[in-house]
Design an enzyme around this catalytic site. Structure first.
Site, short mmCIF file in Angstrom:
data_model
loop_
_atom_site.label_atom_id
_atom_site.label_comp_id
_atom_site.label_asym_id
_atom_site.label_seq_id
_atom_site.Cartn_x
_atom_site.Cartn_y
_atom_site.Cartn_z
N GLU A 241 -31.71 24.54 46.57
CA GLU A 241 -30.67 24.14 47.29
C GLU A 241 -31.03 22.96 48.55
O GLU A 241 -32.45 23.39 49.03
CB GLU A 241 -29.65 25.05 48.15
CG GLU A 241 -28.88 26.16 47.56
CD GLU A 241 -27.55 25.20 46.51
OE1 GLU A 241 -27.61 24.18 46.97
OE2 GLU A 241 -27.26 25.87 45.63
N ARG B 21 -13.12 30.58 49.89
CA ARG B 21 -12.09 30.54 48.59
C ARG B 21 -11.41 32.15 48.53
O ARG B 21 -10.34 32.18 48.13
CB ARG B 21 -12.48 30.34 47.29
CG ARG B 21 -11.74 30.14 46.10
CD ARG B 21 -12.49 29.62 44.62
NE ARG B 21 -13.70 30.35 44.44
CZ ARG B 21 -13.81 31.63 43.84
NH1 ARG B 21 -12.35 32.09 43.59
NH2 ARG B 21 -14.82 32.40 43.75
N CYS C 14 -22.93 32.05 50.92
CA CYS C 14 -24.41 31.70 50.97
C CYS C 14 -24.95 30.42 51.72
O CYS C 14 -25.62 30.35 52.31
CB CYS C 14 -24.65 31.60 49.54
SG CYS C 14 -24.77 32.99 48.54
N HIS D 224 -29.86 29.51 44.84
CA HIS D 224 -28.97 30.12 44.01
C HIS D 224 -29.34 30.42 42.44
O HIS D 224 -30.14 29.62 42.07
CB HIS D 224 -27.81 29.12 43.93
CG HIS D 224 -26.80 29.48 44.82
ND1 HIS D 224 -26.19 28.56 45.99
CD2 HIS D 224 -25.84 30.47 45.21
CE1 HIS D 224 -25.07 29.17 46.49
NE2 HIS D 224 -25.06 30.42 46.16
N1 PCA Z 1 -22.96 34.39 46.15
C1 PCA Z 1 -21.82 33.99 47.00
C2 PCA Z 1 -21.81 34.95 48.24
C3 PCA Z 1 -22.72 36.00 47.78
C4 PCA Z 1 -23.62 35.53 46.65
O1 PCA Z 1 -24.55 36.01 46.15
C5 PCA Z 1 -22.14 32.45 47.45
O2 PCA Z 1 -22.59 31.71 46.80
O3 PCA Z 1 -21.52 32.05 48.81
#
Ligand code: PCA
Length: 215
Positions: free
Chosen positions: A80, A90, A143, A167
């Protein structure tokens, strides 16, 4: 002792596991370039996750913080670029809260950039045979809120620490429960995050490689 803090998040939205935590846990105690990885699990709860993150930073005094989270639907490890000062959930978090259009930090700046060498990490992962890309948005859920909280803590209270957010995709085991979800094996993901830590420790000035998106 030089420490690298890696955080993963607990399962959310009816999934039995969260690969972000499985990866962090698998790397806990691993030595990379003379540093020791310490893993911590964070709750998928707005506010509390950021408090626990700051506690973990204060307890472990890391030189580098790599926060991980699951991004269902992503095909690659997504490094990111930017955290934004908004929560627009959401779905409710694991405590049933669903903030909409709320700042992560009231009066905080609109955004923070990752201080990880994001291009060098993507390059290193691809060289290692792990699919990876720069991501221009960490979303507006837990996140992004955690990423913003991390960068705000670093900017205001711990400027000597470098940090950022990655991510990760779904694992095949999770994808098997939801037809059509792309996946990447946990072993490949663990190898990728290990390479990300190695690269971040070794690279203090990012490389200038194209990693942009047209839209
Ligand atoms: N992914 C979600 C919240 C927790 C996670 O592992 C996100 O991308 O916000």
């Amino acid at each position: 002792m030089t420490t690298v803090l890696i955080t993963g998040i607990e399962p959310f939205e009816a999934d039995p596991t969260n690969p972000s935590w499985d990866i962090a846990q698998a790397l806990d105690g691993t030595q990379v370039n003379g540093a020791t990885i310490v893993a911590r699990q964070l709750p998928c709860v707005f506010g509390v996750a950021n408090e626990k993150l700051v506690e973990a930073i204060e307890e472990t005094s890391p030189v580098l913080v790599l926060a991980l989270g699951l991004a269902t639907g992503r095909t690659e490890i997504s490094v990111e670029r930017v955290a934004i000062n908004v929560i627009d959930a959401r779905i409710p978090d694991n405590a049933g809260n669903q903030p909409v259009d709320t700042p992560v930090v009231a009066d905080g700046p609109a955004a923070y950039f990752s201080t990880l060498p994001i291009k060098a990490i993507v390059h290193a992962l691809r060289e290692a045979g792990v699919p990876a890309a720069v991501s221009q948005s960490a979303g507006t859920y837990n996140c992004n809120h955690l990423f913003y909280g991390l960068m705000h803590h670093i900017a205001t209270r711990a400027p000597h620490i470098r940090g950022g957010f990655i991510h990760v995709p779904t694992t095949p085991e999770l994808a098997a429960r939801h037809a059509g979800r792309p996946s990447l094996s946990l072993d490949t993901q663990i190898r990728g995050i290990h390479a990300a830590v190695r690269t971040a420790l070794a690279t203090h000035t990012d490389v200038k490689l194209s990693g942009g998106a047209v839209h």
